[in-house]
Write a protein that holds these residues in place. Structure first.
Motif, PDB file in Angstrom:
ATOM      1  N   ALA A 221      28.285  10.514 -19.825  1.00 45.30           N
ATOM      2  CA  ALA A 221      28.962  10.157 -21.063  1.00 45.30           C
ATOM      3  C   ALA A 221      30.251  10.930 -21.188  1.00 45.30           C
ATOM      4  N   PRO A 222      31.255  10.384 -21.876  1.00 45.26           N
ATOM      5  CA  PRO A 222      32.505  11.109 -22.073  1.00 45.26           C
ATOM      6  C   PRO A 222      32.238  12.447 -22.743  1.00 45.26           C
ATOM      7  N   SER A 223      32.915  13.474 -22.256  1.00 44.93           N
ATOM      8  CA  SER A 223      32.687  14.819 -22.758  1.00 44.93           C
ATOM      9  C   SER A 223      33.873  15.277 -23.581  1.00 44.93           C
ATOM     10  N   ALA A 224      33.765  16.521 -24.045  1.00 43.17           N
ATOM     11  CA  ALA A 224      34.869  17.099 -24.798  1.00 43.17           C
ATOM     12  C   ALA A 224      36.122  17.170 -23.941  1.00 43.17           C
ATOM     13  N   THR A 225      35.928  17.298 -22.607  1.00 40.95           N
ATOM     14  CA  THR A 225      37.075  17.335 -21.702  1.00 40.95           C
ATOM     15  C   THR A 225      37.858  16.036 -21.790  1.00 40.95           C
ATOM     16  N   ALA A 226      37.112  14.894 -21.785  1.00 42.93           N
ATOM     17  CA  ALA A 226      37.781  13.595 -21.875  1.00 42.93           C
ATOM     18  C   ALA A 226      38.462  13.428 -23.224  1.00 42.93           C
ATOM     19  N   ALA A 227      37.788  13.888 -24.288  1.00 47.57           N
ATOM     20  CA  ALA A 227      38.356  13.745 -25.625  1.00 47.57           C
ATOM     21  C   ALA A 227      39.659  14.509 -25.778  1.00 47.57           C
ATOM     22  N   SER A 228      39.792  15.615 -25.042  1.00 49.91           N
ATOM     23  CA  SER A 228      40.985  16.447 -25.168  1.00 49.91           C
ATOM     24  C   SER A 228      42.028  16.137 -24.095  1.00 49.91           C
ATOM     25  N   ASP A 229      41.778  15.151 -23.265  1.00 48.55           N
ATOM     26  CA  ASP A 229      42.697  14.790 -22.181  1.00 48.55           C
ATOM     27  C   ASP A 229      43.775  13.879 -22.754  1.00 48.55           C
ATOM     28  N   VAL A 230      44.937  14.448 -23.004  1.00 48.37           N
ATOM     29  CA  VAL A 230      46.020  13.699 -23.633  1.00 48.37           C
ATOM     30  C   VAL A 230      46.492  12.560 -22.728  1.00 48.37           C
ATOM     31  N   VAL A 231      46.558  12.813 -21.423  1.00 48.96           N
ATOM     32  CA  VAL A 231      47.020  11.779 -20.498  1.00 48.96           C
ATOM     33  C   VAL A 231      46.062  10.592 -20.511  1.00 48.96           C
ATOM     34  N   LEU A 232      44.766  10.865 -20.419  1.00 46.88           N
ATOM     35  CA  LEU A 232      43.771   9.791 -20.429  1.00 46.88           C
ATOM     36  C   LEU A 232      43.826   9.010 -21.740  1.00 46.88           C
ATOM     37  N   LYS A 233      43.938   9.731 -22.839  1.00 44.62           N
ATOM     38  CA  LYS A 233      44.005   9.073 -24.142  1.00 44.62           C
ATOM     39  C   LYS A 233      45.236   8.177 -24.240  1.00 44.62           C
ATOM     40  N   THR A 234      46.359   8.657 -23.738  1.00 44.08           N
ATOM     41  CA  THR A 234      47.588   7.860 -23.762  1.00 44.08           C
ATOM     42  C   THR A 234      47.442   6.621 -22.896  1.00 44.08           C
ATOM     43  N   MET A 235      46.817   6.768 -21.727  1.00 42.39           N
ATOM     44  CA  MET A 235      46.579   5.627 -20.852  1.00 42.39           C
ATOM     45  C   MET A 235      45.739   4.570 -21.571  1.00 42.39           C
ATOM     46  N   GLN A 236      44.685   5.003 -22.250  1.00 44.48           N
ATOM     47  CA  GLN A 236      43.808   4.061 -22.948  1.00 44.48           C
ATOM     48  C   GLN A 236      44.526   3.354 -24.101  1.00 44.48           C
ATOM     49  N   THR A 237      45.327   4.114 -24.845  1.00 43.90           N
ATOM     50  CA  THR A 237      46.061   3.530 -25.970  1.00 43.90           C
ATOM     51  C   THR A 237      47.055   2.487 -25.490  1.00 43.90           C
ATOM     52  N   GLU A 238      47.836   2.819 -24.453  1.00 40.39           N
ATOM     53  CA  GLU A 238      48.839   1.886 -23.951  1.00 40.39           C
ATOM     54  C   GLU A 238      48.185   0.687 -23.274  1.00 40.39           C
ATOM     55  N   LEU A 239      47.043   0.909 -22.623  1.00 38.27           N
ATOM     56  CA  LEU A 239      46.323  -0.196 -22.002  1.00 38.27           C
ATOM     57  C   LEU A 239      45.862  -1.201 -23.061  1.00 38.27           C
ATOM     58  N   SER A 240      45.309  -0.697 -24.163  1.00 33.82           N
ATOM     59  CA  SER A 240      44.848  -1.592 -25.246  1.00 33.82           C
ATOM     60  C   SER A 240      46.018  -2.363 -25.832  1.00 33.82           C
ATOM     61  N   ARG A 241      47.148  -1.684 -26.035  1.00 32.52           N
ATOM     62  CA  ARG A 241      48.328  -2.343 -26.597  1.00 32.52           C
ATOM     63  C   ARG A 241      48.855  -3.421 -25.654  1.00 32.52           C
ATOM     64  N   ALA A 242      48.902  -3.101 -24.348  1.00 27.69           N
ATOM     65  CA  ALA A 242      49.412  -4.068 -23.378  1.00 27.69           C
ATOM     66  C   ALA A 242      48.473  -5.255 -23.236  1.00 27.69           C
ATOM     67  N   THR A 243      47.177  -5.000 -23.219  1.00 25.89           N
ATOM     68  CA  THR A 243      46.206  -6.088 -23.079  1.00 25.89           C
ATOM     69  C   THR A 243      46.308  -7.065 -24.245  1.00 25.89           C
ATOM     70  N   ALA A 244      46.393  -6.518 -25.455  1.00 27.94           N
ATOM     71  CA  ALA A 244      46.491  -7.382 -26.636  1.00 27.94           C
ATOM     72  C   ALA A 244      47.815  -8.143 -26.659  1.00 27.94           C
ATOM     73  N   GLY A 245      48.904  -7.476 -26.338  1.00 24.92           N
ATOM     74  CA  GLY A 245      50.219  -8.113 -26.409  1.00 24.92           C
ATOM     75  C   GLY A 245      50.412  -9.182 -25.354  1.00 24.92           C
ATOM     76  N   LEU A 246      49.969  -8.915 -24.133  1.00 27.53           N
ATOM     77  CA  LEU A 246      50.184  -9.878 -23.050  1.00 27.53           C
ATOM     78  C   LEU A 246      49.198 -11.029 -23.080  1.00 27.53           C
ATOM     79  N   ALA A 247      48.155 -10.920 -23.899  1.00 27.45           N
ATOM     80  CA  ALA A 247      47.190 -12.016 -24.009  1.00 27.45           C
ATOM     81  C   ALA A 247      47.848 -13.295 -24.514  1.00 27.45           C
ATOM     82  N   LYS A 248      48.981 -13.158 -25.208  1.00 26.56           N
ATOM     83  CA  LYS A 248      49.693 -14.315 -25.749  1.00 26.56           C
ATOM     84  C   LYS A 248      50.626 -14.946 -24.717  1.00 26.56           C
TER      85      LYS A 248
END
Length: 605
Positions: free
Chosen positions: A52-79
């Motif tokens: 399961a995701p740990s505190a390390t993952a929660a505090s990983d700024v790079v990983l969090k940024t990747m996930q945020t931008e991935l969600s934004r790109a997936t939603a935007g390009l779906a159109k």
């Protein structure tokens, strides 16, 4: 597996390009050291395959940024039209220290930090997308990512790479659809992409092992200075690479993986040249999770002395003649042989590509090896016979957990090494999708392991060779003790052949004469014939580590096998340049050379 420099022709011809995509797999140990991205992800202790995701993952700024931008790109390009159905980001963070020494001084003393991102974009549908056939390269777009934890800066670059990736994938998909409509029907109609279970995995926080850089600088100087004693060694180096890495991957299916690792490699290389111009090479490589796991200085100095002795003997050895007869391969030589001759032909994508020879595509369930041999590829295994395995990893480069695959059982072909590119009869990945950054993954080898149920004690294998030589009434047999590497051709447009490049080869005589060292010989042949001529094997497995280059780039690999006796092996003379050895003796050896010349001039006919 291992002269691992590229073999394509020097003139850049079409034939050279075909060789590149034909499964050429060489890996000079130096390439392993000088390509930080090619490092294996072996660690002292393997983390659990899923967590399961740990505190390390929660505090990983790079990983969090990747996930945020991935969600934004997936939603935007779906159109968009065509819309992406799959998107992934992979970020490679690496810190590397390289120390290279020659003749008692340092040539390189450098530290490098790299952060690279790959954006994988698939438009269309899993049944047919922009990566179909020869358009696979359109699926990945790469760039350099900012260091640090500036979310806006990281997101901006990911946004730009995503835009480039989509603008490349969309038109390619339209071309793919057109080409598919006008070309003849493909034999394998499998989809272009498989559905896999998403994975949430976070490795332990990266802990960098202690590394005493000044102490190692001194050791590199001392080890490299040992080569100064040997005037016949014309080039020598000692190279140490210490690397700490963290690989992050997120995709639109919900996968999020971080894989921290540490690895250390030491390579000692020495080269000489015979009087006829043939270059002769000896390389020793060592690998461990940290510098503390490498052999001690005394052991390394003994290896250097053996390398120099071998090179001096090779300079004086006669050139071998073409030969066809009994041969004995040491365990390391047999490991390279299997990697080249068999392993590449078991990689999944080669069964689907209609430009490939597809040697074993329709042989599933058939006997392809003697019944006493089995072959597995197991990237989950980190060590064998006391040797760390270079081809170990926890997750492949498509986010699929690594898995042991029994490709051949008791001589019967059972499986292939697959990525997320399905092939007929094998619809799912078995965790072998591998690549170097910037290229699309394909099914590749990791740790190829050959086992045998028909063995004799290793010490008796030489006598078995002599018995086979007598049985066939041959003047001698060949013993291949050490190997430099090899390559294989797998495309239909070229001969289905392989070439293995031995270093230490002996003629073994049946009449009791001492073994005779020879040079300039390569093992050649075709796979279907060569693999049926294995008579028996030794009882100990030996490991060869290297780097393998193919369509998806250079990846670290291992192969392990026992010594093997072949009833028939074909060898040919090795091509070589004819440049003379150095005209002057090395500095410090002038007097000895003059005395040697004078003594020769005094000899009367």
């Amino acid at each position: 597996m291992v002269d691992h420099s590229a073999v394509p022709s020097r003139d850049g011809s079409k034939r050279g390009a075909e060789l590149m995509r034909a499964g050429v797999c060489l890996a000079l140990a130096m390439q392993l050291v000088m390509s930080p991205y090619a490092a294996a992800r072996a660690t002292e202790e393997k983390p659990k395959s899923e967590a399961a995701p740990s505190a390390t993952a929660a505090s990983d700024v790079v990983l969090k940024t990747m996930q945020t931008e991935l969600s934004r790109a997936t939603a935007g390009l779906a159109k968009s039209d065509p819309a992406p159905y799959f998107l992934s980001y992979t970020v490679y963070d690496q810190n590397v220290v390289i120390l290279a020494g020659a003749y008692g001084s340092l040539l390189t003393d450098t530290a490098m930090r790299r952060r690279q991102a790959d954006v994988t974009m698939r438009v269309g549908s899993p049944a047919l997308d922009n990566t179909h056939g020869q358009a696979r390269a359109s699926g990945v777009t790469s760039g350099t990512l900012p260091f640090g934890e500036d979310q806006d800066a990281i997101a901006r670059v990911l946004w730009e790479l995503t835009d480039r990736g989509y603008k490349r994938a969309g038109p390619t998909f339209l071309n793919v659809k057109t080409n598919t409509a006008v070309r003849a029907e493909e034999e394998d109609k499998s989809p272009d992409f498989s559905k896999e279970t998403s994975v949430q995995h976070t490795g332990d926080a990266l802990t960098v092992p202690p590394f005493d850089k000044p102490a190692w600088e001194g050791e590199i100087r001392r080890l490299s200075s040992a080569f100064r004693k040997y005037p016949e060694v014309y080039f020598a180096s000692v190279v140490l690479q210490v690397q700490s890495s963290n690989e992050r991957m997120v995709n639109s299916e919900g996968t999020a993986i971080t894989s921290p690792s540490n690895t250390t490699r030491l390579v000692m290389e020495a080269q000489t040249r015979a009087e006829d111009g043939m270059d002769l090479l000896r390389v020793e490589t060592f690998q461990a999770p940290s510098a503390a796991g490498l052999p001690n200085e005394k052991e390394l100095a003994e290896k250097i002395e053996k390398m120099a002795i071998d090179l001096n003997a090779l300079r004086k050895a006669p050139v071998a003649e073409p030969y066809d007869g009994p041969a004995l391969l040491s365990g390391r030589a047999a490991a390279v042989f299997f990697h080249e001759v068999l392993g590449h032909r078991l990689e999944g994508h080669r069964q689907k590509d209609e430009d490939e020879g597809q040697t074993f595509t329709k042989k599933v369930g058939q006997e392809v090896l003697p019944k006493f041999l089995s072959v597995a590829d197991d990237p989950t295994k980190s060590e064998l016979a006391g040797v760390k395995l270079a081809g170990s990893y926890d997750f492949d480069n498509e986010g699929v957990p690594a898995r042991r695959v029994e490709v051949i059982q008791d001589g019967i072909l059972k499986n292939f090494l697959t990525s997320r590119m399905p092939i007929k009869g094998f619809e799912q990945s078995n965790g072998h999708g591998r690549n170097q950054p910037g290229l699309m993954p394909t099914g590749r080898q990791g740790n190829l392991i050959v086992s045998s149920t028909q063995t004799v004690p290793e010490k008796d294998m030489r006598q078995k060779l002599i018995d086979e030589v007598k049985k066939q009434n041959k003047p001698y047999g060949l013993y291949f003790d050490d190997i430099q590497g090899g390559f294989t051709l797998t495309t239909r447009s070229l001969p289905q052949a392989f070439q293995v490049l031995p270093v230490i080869v002996y003629k073994v005589y049946p009449d009791g004469r001492p073994d005779e060292l020879v040079r300039g010989v390569d093992i050649v042949g075709t796979p279907l014939a060569a693999l049926t001529r294995i008579v028996t094997t030794g009882d100990q497995q030996h490991v060869f580590n290297g780097v393998c280059g193919a369509e998806s780039g250079s990846v670290p690999v291992s192969a392990a096998a026992p010594a093997m006796l072949f009833s028939e092996m074909e060898v040919q003379k090795r091509a070589h340049e004819h440049e003379r050895p150095p005209l002057l003796p090395p500095p410090g050896f002038e007097d000895k050379t003059m005395k040697a010349d004078n003594s020769k001039s005094e000899v009367k006919p």
